[in-house]
Scaffold this motif. Sequence first.
Motif, PDB file in Angstrom:
ATOM      1  N   TRP A 111      -8.626 -32.769 -47.925  1.00 25.81           N
ATOM      2  CA  TRP A 111      -7.712 -32.116 -48.861  1.00 25.81           C
ATOM      3  C   TRP A 111      -6.594 -33.089 -49.229  1.00 25.81           C
ATOM      4  O   TRP A 111      -5.779 -33.462 -48.408  1.00 25.81           O
ATOM      5  N   THR A 112      -6.623 -33.530 -50.463  1.00 28.55           N
ATOM      6  CA  THR A 112      -5.604 -34.486 -50.926  1.00 28.55           C
ATOM      7  C   THR A 112      -4.292 -33.818 -51.303  1.00 28.55           C
ATOM      8  O   THR A 112      -3.269 -34.480 -51.471  1.00 28.55           O
ATOM      9  N   ALA A 113      -4.319 -32.516 -51.441  1.00 29.02           N
ATOM     10  CA  ALA A 113      -3.120 -31.712 -51.695  1.00 29.02           C
ATOM     11  C   ALA A 113      -3.384 -30.301 -51.172  1.00 29.02           C
ATOM     12  O   ALA A 113      -4.534 -29.916 -50.943  1.00 29.02           O
ATOM     13  N   ASP A 114      -2.340 -29.562 -50.979  1.00 31.92           N
ATOM     14  CA  ASP A 114      -2.497 -28.221 -50.402  1.00 31.92           C
ATOM     15  C   ASP A 114      -3.167 -27.271 -51.394  1.00 31.92           C
ATOM     16  O   ASP A 114      -2.865 -27.284 -52.602  1.00 31.92           O
ATOM     17  N   VAL A 115      -4.057 -26.437 -50.839  1.00 32.12           N
ATOM     18  CA  VAL A 115      -4.673 -25.355 -51.605  1.00 32.12           C
ATOM     19  C   VAL A 115      -4.331 -24.061 -50.877  1.00 32.12           C
ATOM     20  O   VAL A 115      -4.631 -23.906 -49.687  1.00 32.12           O
ATOM     21  N   VAL A 116      -3.727 -23.132 -51.585  1.00 31.12           N
ATOM     22  CA  VAL A 116      -3.197 -21.913 -50.967  1.00 31.12           C
ATOM     23  C   VAL A 116      -4.006 -20.702 -51.425  1.00 31.12           C
ATOM     24  O   VAL A 116      -4.289 -20.550 -52.619  1.00 31.12           O
ATOM     25  N   PHE A 117      -4.354 -19.849 -50.454  1.00 30.99           N
ATOM     26  CA  PHE A 117      -5.042 -18.587 -50.736  1.00 30.99           C
ATOM     27  C   PHE A 117      -4.132 -17.441 -50.273  1.00 30.99           C
ATOM     28  O   PHE A 117      -3.581 -17.480 -49.162  1.00 30.99           O
ATOM     29  N   GLU A 118      -4.005 -16.400 -51.108  1.00 25.85           N
ATOM     30  CA  GLU A 118      -3.164 -15.254 -50.783  1.00 25.85           C
ATOM     31  C   GLU A 118      -3.905 -13.955 -51.088  1.00 25.85           C
ATOM     32  O   GLU A 118      -4.786 -13.937 -51.954  1.00 25.85           O
TER      33      GLU A 118
END
Length: 307
Positions: free
Chosen positions: A255-262
């Motif tokens: 993961w090169t950047a954050d991925v957010v799940f809500e």
Amino acid sequence: MLSNKVKYLLLVAVASLTVACNNSKDQALLWGETKCYDDFLWVKQTPDTLKQTLCFDFNDDARRYMHEPLKLGVFKKGENNEFVQLKEDEVELFVDGQKVEGNVLTVPVSCQEMEVGVVLTKNAEVKTHYWYLRPIDTAGLERINDKAVSAASDDDAIMSIKLRKSHRMNPLAEGLLIFALIVLGTLILWFVVIKPIQFPSFGVNKLELIGPEPYLNTIKLRRYRKLVLTSKTTTQSWLSRVFTGEIKYSVNQIWTADVVFEPKDKRSIRIRPAKNEYLTDARIMKIDEEYTLENLTTQSKTIMKIS
């Protein structure tokens, strides 16, 4: 300190004494009310001083013939309805701010006004007390309330008085209890009403991630309020976990950047990829459907599915 200044007239004639009061319980004079409480931490009980002012009016003949002071005591009724003088372990009397020894009021013929203070000790029962002011030494008076002293009944009293003693919670303990109840109520409101609205947890069970090869991961979502795919090790404070819900961090260098799940509802979730880093074919993922997450830097793709 409680103070009620009510004047009572004691008319003293030669060898006689007349008092304007009634001895019946129903018409007993209310001297005052005090509230007691138990000691708690540094807040200790300071007894109230219930004050009344007695006024004496000796006529000329009384001033001429009375050579000894009139002495009055405070009595209560015993088990056999007899008068029992109150002891200092139950009540303390003060005259003009000075403690009276033996609870005996000494009234010289020159006295015109006397401020009497009553302090109920811890030994005094919590109830309404009926007490009686009676002469201990009549100083030669032949009549009391128009009755001959020699013929006076033991039930006779110059004045009947009523005092109330009630119990309350220690102010500090009461304040702490109220504060604790407010805090408890606020916590209940937060955890039961506000938190589920502001920080809902996932309604779906898990998220499956496939790719780029050889990456394969199944992440449990239920009970978490957020999932973050990240390359950095991150910890959440216990205060945040308790009051906002736990965040799940899945750490991997892909993961090169954050991925957010809500959470969205019981059958779908939201995905918030980092701008200019990831591209997804939908921002809302529904249960049992496949979605693609593309890394714009590495051109790698990840297949996503919730169930």
